[in-house]
Every structure is written in C-alpha cells, then in structure tokens.
Design a protein around this motif. Structure first.
Motif, PDB file in Angstrom:
ATOM      1  N   TYR A 493      11.198  -1.820  -5.271  1.00  0.00           N
ATOM      2  CA  TYR A 493       9.873  -1.540  -4.717  1.00  0.00           C
ATOM      3  C   TYR A 493       9.553  -0.037  -4.720  1.00  0.00           C
ATOM      4  O   TYR A 493       8.427   0.351  -4.427  1.00  0.00           O
ATOM      5  N   SER A 494      10.543   0.784  -5.037  1.00  0.00           N
ATOM      6  CA  SER A 494      10.407   2.241  -4.902  1.00  0.00           C
ATOM      7  C   SER A 494       9.889   2.850  -6.196  1.00  0.00           C
ATOM      8  O   SER A 494      10.550   3.674  -6.842  1.00  0.00           O
ATOM      9  N   THR A 495       8.687   2.476  -6.560  1.00  0.00           N
ATOM     10  CA  THR A 495       8.128   2.886  -7.850  1.00  0.00           C
ATOM     11  C   THR A 495       7.194   4.087  -7.742  1.00  0.00           C
ATOM     12  O   THR A 495       6.530   4.447  -8.709  1.00  0.00           O
ATOM     13  N   PHE A 496       7.142   4.721  -6.576  1.00  0.00           N
ATOM     14  CA  PHE A 496       6.268   5.881  -6.368  1.00  0.00           C
ATOM     15  C   PHE A 496       6.991   6.873  -5.464  1.00  0.00           C
ATOM     16  O   PHE A 496       7.936   6.529  -4.745  1.00  0.00           O
ATOM     17  N   ASN A 497       6.562   8.130  -5.509  1.00  0.00           N
ATOM     18  CA  ASN A 497       7.188   9.177  -4.704  1.00  0.00           C
ATOM     19  C   ASN A 497       6.951   8.944  -3.216  1.00  0.00           C
ATOM     20  O   ASN A 497       6.074   8.169  -2.818  1.00  0.00           O
ATOM     21  N   ASP A 498       7.736   9.650  -2.382  1.00  0.00           N
ATOM     22  CA  ASP A 498       7.544   9.499  -0.941  1.00  0.00           C
ATOM     23  C   ASP A 498       6.299  10.267  -0.501  1.00  0.00           C
ATOM     24  O   ASP A 498       5.596  10.891  -1.306  1.00  0.00           O
ATOM     25  N   ILE A 499       5.996  10.250   0.771  1.00  0.00           N
ATOM     26  CA  ILE A 499       4.747  10.806   1.273  1.00  0.00           C
ATOM     27  C   ILE A 499       4.665  12.320   1.098  1.00  0.00           C
ATOM     28  O   ILE A 499       3.573  12.892   1.068  1.00  0.00           O
ATOM     29  N   LEU A 500       5.828  12.977   0.933  1.00  0.00           N
ATOM     30  CA  LEU A 500       5.858  14.417   0.674  1.00  0.00           C
ATOM     31  C   LEU A 500       5.959  14.715  -0.811  1.00  0.00           C
ATOM     32  O   LEU A 500       6.227  15.845  -1.212  1.00  0.00           O
ATOM     33  N   ASN A 501       5.761  13.686  -1.619  1.00  0.00           N
ATOM     34  CA  ASN A 501       5.799  13.779  -3.087  1.00  0.00           C
ATOM     35  C   ASN A 501       7.197  14.011  -3.627  1.00  0.00           C
ATOM     36  O   ASN A 501       7.366  14.497  -4.750  1.00  0.00           O
ATOM     37  N   ASN A 502       8.203  13.679  -2.815  1.00  0.00           N
ATOM     38  CA  ASN A 502       9.580  13.743  -3.299  1.00  0.00           C
ATOM     39  C   ASN A 502       9.910  12.475  -4.083  1.00  0.00           C
ATOM     40  O   ASN A 502       9.533  11.363  -3.679  1.00  0.00           O
ATOM     41  N   SER A 503      10.623  12.645  -5.179  1.00  0.00           N
ATOM     42  CA  SER A 503      10.940  11.512  -6.046  1.00  0.00           C
ATOM     43  C   SER A 503      11.933  10.574  -5.366  1.00  0.00           C
ATOM     44  O   SER A 503      12.879  11.020  -4.709  1.00  0.00           O
ATOM     45  N   ARG A 504      11.692   9.281  -5.499  1.00  0.00           N
ATOM     46  CA  ARG A 504      12.660   8.278  -5.051  1.00  0.00           C
ATOM     47  C   ARG A 504      13.484   7.841  -6.251  1.00  0.00           C
ATOM     48  O   ARG A 504      12.941   7.387  -7.252  1.00  0.00           O
ATOM     49  N   SER A 505      14.795   7.979  -6.137  1.00  0.00           N
ATOM     50  CA  SER A 505      15.670   7.568  -7.234  1.00  0.00           C
ATOM     51  C   SER A 505      17.003   7.124  -6.648  1.00  0.00           C
ATOM     52  O   SER A 505      17.372   7.508  -5.534  1.00  0.00           O
TER      53      SER A 505
END
Length: 519
Positions: A493-505
């Motif tokens: 489900y983690s297909t977009f960055n977090d709320i601070l625009n940090n990459s989820r990987s």
C-alpha cells in the motif's frame, strides 16, 4: 458600655487618619520604572482590533507621586488605545501612583495598512510620561505589524433604527418548512474590490467574515502558499455541483511556504492553538470533485463537514497530505460521505477526529487519526449507520496502514444498526483498552477476525504497542524509533511518499509519517 466602645473605636480611627499622609501626592516627572521599554503588539490585519497588552509602571520611591501628563505622542490621532486607572483614552492628566506601588496600562490598536510605514508595515507610537518640555520625560515605544489582506464579507443595509440587515445564504428549510439562512454571500469572479474571488492566491492573506460560498457549477482554486483566515462564526460553503481545489505542495522550510493554511483571524500567539475560533469548511450535498492537497486546518469547530455525496462512485472528496488540528467538535464529520484520503493527520478534537456518520464510503491509507483532547469521552474514529435504514448503509470503510490512537481508552467507536456495515482495518495500530471487558463478546471488536482486522496491532494499554509520538498533545505526531508502527505496515500500500515527502521503501511504517529520531 456599647456607647463607650463606639466612641473609642471612632477616636482610634480618627487618630490613625490624622497622622497619615498616604494621599498627599507630589507632582513628578521621571523616576518611573517599566515592565518593558517597548510594547510589541502582535501582527494584526488592517482594521481588525488587536488583543489587549499590558504595561506595568512602578513607583519605587517612598513618596506618592502624580504624573502631570500621560499621553500617546500622536494624541487623539493615534490608532492605539490606552486604559489607565479604568479610564479609556489617549491623553491623561495627573495620574497618581502610591509610594512603593505600581499600576497597569492596557494597550490595544486598530489600524489600517495605510497607517503603517510603507517599507516595513510597522505602525508605531509612544506613551509619554511627562510634558515634552520636561527633560525628565520618559517614554515607552509601541510597535505592531499591520498586515494587508483581501476581505470577503456579506453586504449590509442600514435600517431606520440604525441596525443592519446582512446578506444571507439560503440553506433550505427546516422540518416545519421555515427557511434556514446563514450570514454570508457567494464568491464573485469579478468583484469590484477583490477581483476574481474564485481564485485565492498567495499574494496576501484572505480574511472571511460570515460564510463565503462557492456558487453552483463553479470551482474555487486555492494556490500553494495561500493563507486563509476566518472570523468567528465564519467559514466556507461549497454548493451543489460546485468544487474546491486546494493545490498546496510540499514545503522545504519551517515557514511552510507552500502549505495552504486555513485558520482563525487572531494572529496573536495566545490564539495559535485555541479550538473553535471559527466554523467549518462545508461540502454540501451535491458538491463534487473536491480535491485537497497539502492543507492544514486549525482551530475550527468542525474542520471539514461533508453532508452527502455527488451520487457517483468517484470520491466526492479526495484528500492528500492534509492536517486538521484543534477542532472543538470533529476534525472531519462526514454524513453519507464518499471520501478517499492519503497522509491525513487529525488530532485534538472535542468529540472525534474522524466521524463517518450516517453510513457512506471511506478509504484511508497511511493516515494518522489521533485524539489527545483533554477529556475522557472523545474517540479517534467513529463509524455509524444512524438508524440502520438502507440509505444510511456503511458500504465501505477501509483503513490501510493507519495509526488510530488517543488519550482515551477506546480510539475506535463502531455503532451498527442495519445490515450493511462494511469495514476493514488492514495493518493498523489501534488503541482499544477495554479494561472493564465491556466489549469482549461484541463481534464489532473481534480483533481475531482477519476479515475485519487484518494483521493489526492493538494497544491494550498506554505501553503496549505504543506509537511513540513525538508530542501528541502539541500535534507532533511523527513517530520515533521505538514506535510499534515502525516497519509493520504492508508495503504494497506504500506507493507514495510520506506527508513530509520522505520516500517509503523497504519495511514501511504505519501512519502518515516515516519514523525519525528525536529528543
């Protein structure tokens, strides 16, 4: 005996007062001390009064003194107002202070941007203690920043009795057929003062009095970096077939230069976190294609009120990177709504952070629904289908990779009356501390049922599965290294960055924020 006692008391009182000189005052200029040499009044909008600020004046001498003149340098032309010994004005004479005593002077201001210095928009004056010809004259500086703005307010007509009749918006009729109205007006594309009121830019703030309404078949566009301020009992209404598009983007500094902010019109620090200062953003029945990105809503009664949907399968409201704080009632109140949200963060609401009431369709991914309101009866997420009628069916309520936590024991509240009540929490951290075992046999809270609660972490007390928020009571909901939400999300489900625009990987984290280290 009684007469003798009375005579003795009277004689004693006379002897005391006859030797007192407390009320002999010496006229004097100079020798005063002040709690501050400059009174800084916080930023105000043009023509909106400030809060009242205090200056304390000390007479450290052993003599009662009378200040022959206490005045604003600009006199009656000054935009500042003083309150001295309970009297309001700009010029005072023979102001008395007892020996070893002090007094308060209360200061406020209402000014226009045209009154301020054009280079820095500061409006200044001085409080003068003593005549200007006296070499012992003392002064205290007054400074405030005047901020220009676009003002949107309903028109008014003066009545014969000198009262006013204001423009109103028609909201329909009540159960008895009586019209329901609210003070406000529709936004205009060619307003003679503000220009296109359906395009809010970041050139200067907007201040709303009453309710501003987006007309049917029109779209209100809000640019990145726009600042919108609502007066008490004011808000925004999106009418049937109308839309709002908030186009904020990620900011790179603490100034949140690209974030859009909706808040009250009191700019003083004492009001920065006070709930209930204004009304709501109301998406009425039939409003459509509402899109909100990088918006912060603060200090409303209800942050976003969604009453109904547009009748299609497409979400009536799409939220991304949206924060809602300090609402006196509910952060998002949706009645038969149709909402999708990603990186939504809500906290500190009097009743619930998110309430999906009267059924509806909802899907939230990587959201943080917290509620640290200082009372024991609030919750973070509430879902209900009203009286169970089919029109109020809860057709979908999906929460994926979300944190749902609160300072109260139960962060979720589910109320089912009908047959269609569809919900699913998938890889979520949920606080549910049922200390009295009241819900042990309630199937709505069967956390072992993977159809309802798939791979969820249940916080059964304040230490088990703790989200490790940085400072939840102050709306700092980023999670720390010790968070139970760290690395426990479903990364599909983690297909977009977090709320601070940090990459989820890799192994991703539940909630709107990736974890970080903090003190």
């Amino acid at each position: 005996m009684r007469r003798l006692l009375l005579l003795l008391l009277v004689g004693f009182a006379v002897s005391l007062t006859s030797c007192r000189n407390d009320f002999d005052f010496e006229s004097r200029t100079g020798g005063l001390e002040f709690s501050k040499d400059t009174v800084y009044l916080d930023t105000v909008f043009t023509d909106i009064g400030s809060s009242t600020y205090t200056l304390k004046v000390y007479n450290r001498s052993d003599k009662n003194i009378s200040i022959p003149s206490l005045r604003l340098k600009e006199g009656t032309a000054s935009k500042y107002r003083l309150m001295v010994d309970g009297m309001a004005g700009q010029i005072f004479e023979n102001v008395e202070i007892l020996a070893k005593d002090s007094m308060y002077i209360f200061v406020s201001v209402t000014a226009e941007v045209a009154d301020a210095n054009p280079t820095d928009f500061l409006y200044t004056d001085k409080i003068l203690f003593g005549d200007e010809s006296n070499p012992n004259q003392q002064k205290v500086e007054l400074v405030t920043l005047i901020q220009d703005a676009y003002f949107i307010y309903p028109g008014r007509v003066q009545n014969p009795d000198e009262s006013y009749t204001y423009d109103e918006l028609n909201l329909g009729v009540d159960g008895d057929g009586n019209p329901i109205t609210i003070r406000g007006r529709f936004l205009e594309e060619t307003n003679p003062i503000n220009g296109n009121e359906l395009h809010w830019t970041n050139t200067k703030p907007y201040v709303i009095y009453g309710y501003a309404a987006v007309p049917s078949n029109k779209t209100l566009v809000v640019d990145a970096g726009a600042r919108i301020h609502f007066h008490a009992e004011s808000g925004l209404i999106v009418a049937n077939n109308a839309s709002i598009h908030v186009n904020g983007t990620n900011s790179t500094t603490a100034a949140l230069e690209n974030e859009v902010i909706f808040e009250g019109d009191r700019l003083e620090p004492d009001f920065s976190e006070v709930p209930g200062q204004w009304g709501t953003i109301w998406l009425t029945q039939g409003s459509t294609n509402n899109q909100i990105k990088n918006l912060t809503i603060k200090n409303a009664t209800v942050g976003i009120l969604v009453t109904g949907n547009d009748g299609t399968t497409t979400p009536t409201l799409d939220l991304e990177n949206t924060q809602i704080y300090n609402c006196s009632n509910v952060g998002i109140l949706a009645r038969t709504g149709n909402i999708e949200g990603r990186n939504v963060v809500i906290n500190n609401c009097g009743q619930a952070s998110f309430a999906g009431s009267f059924g509806g369709s909802y899907e939230f991914t990587h959201c943080t629904f917290a509620n640290y309101w200082p009372s024991p009866t609030h919750t973070a997420v509430l879902l209900d289908d009203y009286d169970g009628n089919a029109i109020y069916a809860l057709t979908k309520a999906n929460f994926k990779n979300c944190i749902i936590h609160s300072s109260s024991n139960l962060a979720i509240n589910l109320k089912k009356e009908g047959t269609t009540f569809v919900y699913n929490f998938d890889h979520c951290l949920i606080k549910f501390a049922d200390f009295s075992n009241q819900f042990t046999n309630n199937p709505l809270y069967d956390f072992s049922n993977a159809t309802l609660y798939n791979t969820c972490l249940i916080a059964t007390n304040s230490t088990v599965n703790n989200p490790d928020f940085k400072d939840a009571r102050n709306n700092e909901l980023i999670i720390g290294e010790d968070s139970a939400a760290k690395g426990t999300a479903d990364n599909t489900y983690s297909t977009f960055n977090d709320i601070l625009n940090n990459s989820r990987s890799g192994a991703t984290d539940m909630g709107a924020y990736n974890w970080t280290t903090f003190d």
